[in-house]
Scaffold this motif. Structure first.
Motif, short mmCIF file in Angstrom:
data_model
loop_
_atom_site.label_atom_id
_atom_site.label_comp_id
_atom_site.label_asym_id
_atom_site.label_seq_id
_atom_site.Cartn_x
_atom_site.Cartn_y
_atom_site.Cartn_z
N ALA A 1 0.82 -1.22 0.00
CA ALA A 1 0.00 0.00 0.00
C ALA A 1 0.85 1.26 0.00
O ALA A 1 0.30 2.36 0.06
N ALA A 2 2.18 1.13 -0.05
CA ALA A 2 3.11 2.27 -0.04
C ALA A 2 2.95 3.11 1.22
O ALA A 2 3.02 4.33 1.19
N MET A 3 2.76 2.44 2.35
CA MET A 3 2.60 3.12 3.64
C MET A 3 3.98 3.23 4.31
O MET A 3 4.34 2.45 5.17
N SER A 4 4.73 4.22 3.91
CA SER A 4 6.12 4.35 4.37
C SER A 4 6.25 4.97 5.76
O SER A 4 7.32 4.94 6.35
N ALA B 1 -4.92 7.01 4.15
CA ALA B 1 -5.57 7.18 2.84
C ALA B 1 -5.02 6.17 1.83
O ALA B 1 -5.78 5.60 1.04
N ARG B 2 -3.71 5.93 1.87
CA ARG B 2 -3.12 4.92 0.99
C ARG B 2 -3.68 3.53 1.28
O ARG B 2 -3.93 2.75 0.36
N LEU B 3 -3.89 3.22 2.55
CA LEU B 3 -4.46 1.93 2.92
C LEU B 3 -5.87 1.79 2.34
O LEU B 3 -6.19 0.78 1.75
N TRP B 4 -6.70 2.80 2.52
CA TRP B 4 -8.06 2.74 1.99
C TRP B 4 -8.06 2.62 0.48
O TRP B 4 -8.85 1.87 -0.10
N ASN B 5 -7.18 3.35 -0.19
CA ASN B 5 -7.10 3.25 -1.66
C ASN B 5 -6.63 1.87 -2.09
O ASN B 5 -7.09 1.35 -3.10
N ALA B 6 -5.73 1.28 -1.35
CA ALA B 6 -5.24 -0.06 -1.69
C ALA B 6 -6.31 -1.12 -1.49
O ALA B 6 -6.32 -2.13 -2.19
N MET B 7 -7.19 -0.89 -0.52
CA MET B 7 -8.26 -1.87 -0.28
C MET B 7 -9.31 -1.78 -1.36
O MET B 7 -9.97 -2.69 -1.69
#
Length: 72
Positions: free
Chosen positions: A14-17, A66-72
């Motif tokens: 998810a690109a959650m750095s 937000a990246r997590l939600w977009n990845a889901m």
């Protein structure tokens, strides 16, 4: 370990750095801390495990969520 699996299977794809299960004794200065009311306010630092787990305790940012939600 649990932390490695979360990093490899959730955060990295998810690109959650800016998300991790940080140790309470090694938090960056930008980390928000919680407070409890008790004759004035005091931190909840001693009420938490040293490192979070499956039921909570991850440190993240709004952008990473937000990246997590977009990845889901």
């Amino acid at each position: 370990s649990y932390y490695d699996v979360v990093q490899e299977r959730v955060c990295a794809p998810a690109a959650m750095s800016s998300t991790a299960f940080l140790r309470l004794d090694d938090l960056p200065g930008s980390a928000a801390i919680g407070y409890l009311p008790n004759r004035g306010w005091r931190t909840n630092h001693l009420h938490l495990p040293v490192r979070g787990g499956g039921d909570g305790g991850a440190y993240s940012t709004v952008d990473d969520l937000a990246r997590l939600w977009n990845a889901m």
